[in-house]
Design a protein around this motif. Structure first.
Motif, PDB file in Angstrom:
ATOM      1  N   TRP A  80      -3.592   0.993 -14.449  1.00 33.84           N
ATOM      2  CA  TRP A  80      -3.852   1.098 -13.158  1.00 33.84           C
ATOM      3  C   TRP A  80      -6.241   0.357 -12.740  1.00 33.84           C
ATOM      4  O   TRP A  80      -6.636   0.404 -13.922  1.00 33.84           O
TER       5      TRP A  80
ATOM      6  N   THR B  52      -0.909  -0.867  -4.695  1.00 33.88           N
ATOM      7  CA  THR B  52      -2.029   0.322  -4.220  1.00 33.88           C
ATOM      8  C   THR B  52      -1.981   1.403  -3.972  1.00 33.88           C
ATOM      9  O   THR B  52      -1.470   1.483  -3.290  1.00 33.88           O
TER      10      THR B  52
ATOM     11  N   THR C  45      -9.295   4.075  -4.710  1.00 36.87           N
ATOM     12  CA  THR C  45      -8.337   3.203  -4.610  1.00 36.87           C
ATOM     13  C   THR C  45      -7.997   2.643  -6.152  1.00 36.87           C
ATOM     14  O   THR C  45      -9.117   2.597  -6.542  1.00 36.87           O
ATOM     15  N   TYR C  46      -6.640   2.360  -6.336  1.00 35.21           N
ATOM     16  CA  TYR C  46      -5.926   1.860  -7.374  1.00 35.21           C
ATOM     17  C   TYR C  46      -5.265   0.267  -7.164  1.00 35.21           C
ATOM     18  O   TYR C  46      -4.030   0.793  -6.448  1.00 35.21           O
ATOM     19  N   THR C  47      -4.822  -0.461  -7.627  1.00 35.50           N
ATOM     20  CA  THR C  47      -4.256  -0.966  -8.032  1.00 35.50           C
ATOM     21  C   THR C  47      -3.502  -1.038  -9.077  1.00 35.50           C
ATOM     22  O   THR C  47      -3.577  -1.332  -9.808  1.00 35.50           O
TER      23      THR C  47
ATOM     24  N   ALA D 176       0.806  -1.181  -0.206  1.00 34.42           N
ATOM     25  CA  ALA D 176      -0.155   0.087  -0.129  1.00 34.42           C
ATOM     26  C   ALA D 176       0.890   1.382   0.478  1.00 34.42           C
ATOM     27  O   ALA D 176       1.784   1.687   0.849  1.00 34.42           O
TER      28      ALA D 176
ATOM     29  N   THR E  73      -8.832  -2.797  -4.497  1.00 28.14           N
ATOM     30  CA  THR E  73      -7.925  -3.403  -4.194  1.00 28.14           C
ATOM     31  C   THR E  73      -8.150  -4.852  -4.659  1.00 28.14           C
ATOM     32  O   THR E  73      -8.649  -5.590  -5.071  1.00 28.14           O
TER      33      THR E  73
END
Length: 335
Positions: free
Chosen positions: A77, A48, A55-57, A33, A81
């Motif tokens: 992206w 993340t 929130t982007y992964t 994170a 999560t």
């Protein structure tokens, strides 16, 4: 000032992306994170970040540039999560084997010791409301639950069962498996011999009664055979500790095999207790409570106050039930 042609600008961006991905791949960052997204930062797959309240992964390792904000580059992206799938437990080679069909037929799944909620049973290949027979290694205990998360009715097995019966068939939604017996919720009465207590607790576990049935069986055995001491010279042709008469015993042989997964052994004290317990439990269920079950265990299904036997002698089932029930309550019986 000269304007840069559009084609040249596009080529610069492509080259920049290529170099970013190339050099990031050479020195990848650990997935973690990473807090708020920032330019000129190396990101690894599954990192993340937060950006504009979301929130982007990270999908591809890269070094970020201004203009590559997560919302602008879906190739780099993904919103949300990452999810971690429930691991599938490795197949057990030693343990309890559950079967889809009776007589150990159909699909078979073996589970080792542990507590299994429905999702874990599913991961092991066992669907909800399943199981018609099972094999239990010696010294193991299985608690089968009607509902997920060990809720609803519990059925306990300490031996093989080629047919679990209509009550349990295709009802399993969670399971506990362990070696040995579950901790007793009751204390052995001081006058009950240790070997008798072992017999009655084994049966109590098989019926999932939590110890109370063991107290009741101990009281019955005291009345029927004085814990075995009264058997020499007994005028009854009944079986040992529980004094089940031959005709009654023979009528329950198939039920015994279905419940305990083995044929009845007339000479086994453990089987004598198992047989008596099977019959007594049926009477309790049929006639509504323990006291009435004791009346009909002793006097038969058609007993009534004043009933006599074929010789005209009164059948004193009420006196029998009074004595056994008083002993059971003295042991700490709850029902």
């Amino acid at each position: 000032m000269k304007k840069v042609p559009a084609k040249a600008l596009s080529l610069v961006v492509v080259v920049a992306v290529f170099l970013s991905l190339y050099f990031t791949a050479l020195s990848p960052a650990n997935a973690a994170a990473r807090g708020a997204w920032a330019p000129n930062t190396a990101y690894a797959v599954n990192d993340t970040v937060t950006y504009s309240g979301s929130t982007y992964t990270c999908l591809q390792a890269h070094t970020s540039l201004a203009g590559w904000e997560p919302s602008n580059v879906p190739a780099l992206w993904k919103s949300g999560t990452p999810t971690t799938p429930t691991p599938t437990p490795p197949p057990a080679t030693n343990g309890v084997t559950f079967y889809a069909d009776i007589n150990y037929g159909g699909k078979a799944v073996t589970l080792g010791t542990g507590n299994y909620v429905l999702s874990q049973l599913n991961a092991a290949g066992i669907p909800n409301d399943w199981m018609s027979s099972l094999k239990v290694p010696g010294g193991w205990t299985v608690e089968v639950y009607e509902n997920d998360n060990f809720g609803g009715t519990k059925w306990t097995y300490t031996a093989n069962s080629s047919w679990v019966g209509d009550t349990v068939n295709d009802k399993m939604s969670s399971v506990k498996i362990y070696t040995g017996s579950p901790p007793a919720s009751v204390t052995k009465p001081s006058e009950v011999p240790s070997h008798i207590w072992t017999y009655v607790m084994n049966v109590d576990n098989a019926f999932g009664k939590g110890g109370d049935f063991a107290l009741l069986l101990s009281a019955v055995i005291k009345k029927e055979s004085s814990f075995g001491a009264g058997l020499p010279g007994s005028p009854s042709a009944g079986d040992g500790l529980m004094q089940v008469e031959p005709n009654t015993r023979n009528a329950y042989l198939s039920q015994f095999s279905a419940k305990f997964g083995r044929s009845y052994n007339h000479s086994s004290e453990q089987d004598q207790v198992c047989m008596g317990a099977l019959i007594l439990d049926e009477k309790i269920v049929r006639f509504g409570n323990i006291y009435n079950g004791l009346l009909h265990y002793n006097g038969g299904d058609y007993w009534y106050p004043g009933a006599t036997d074929s010789y005209g002698r009164p059948i004193l089932a009420d006196q029998y039930a009074n004595a056994v029930y008083a002993t059971y309550q003295g042991y700490g019986g709850k029902n």
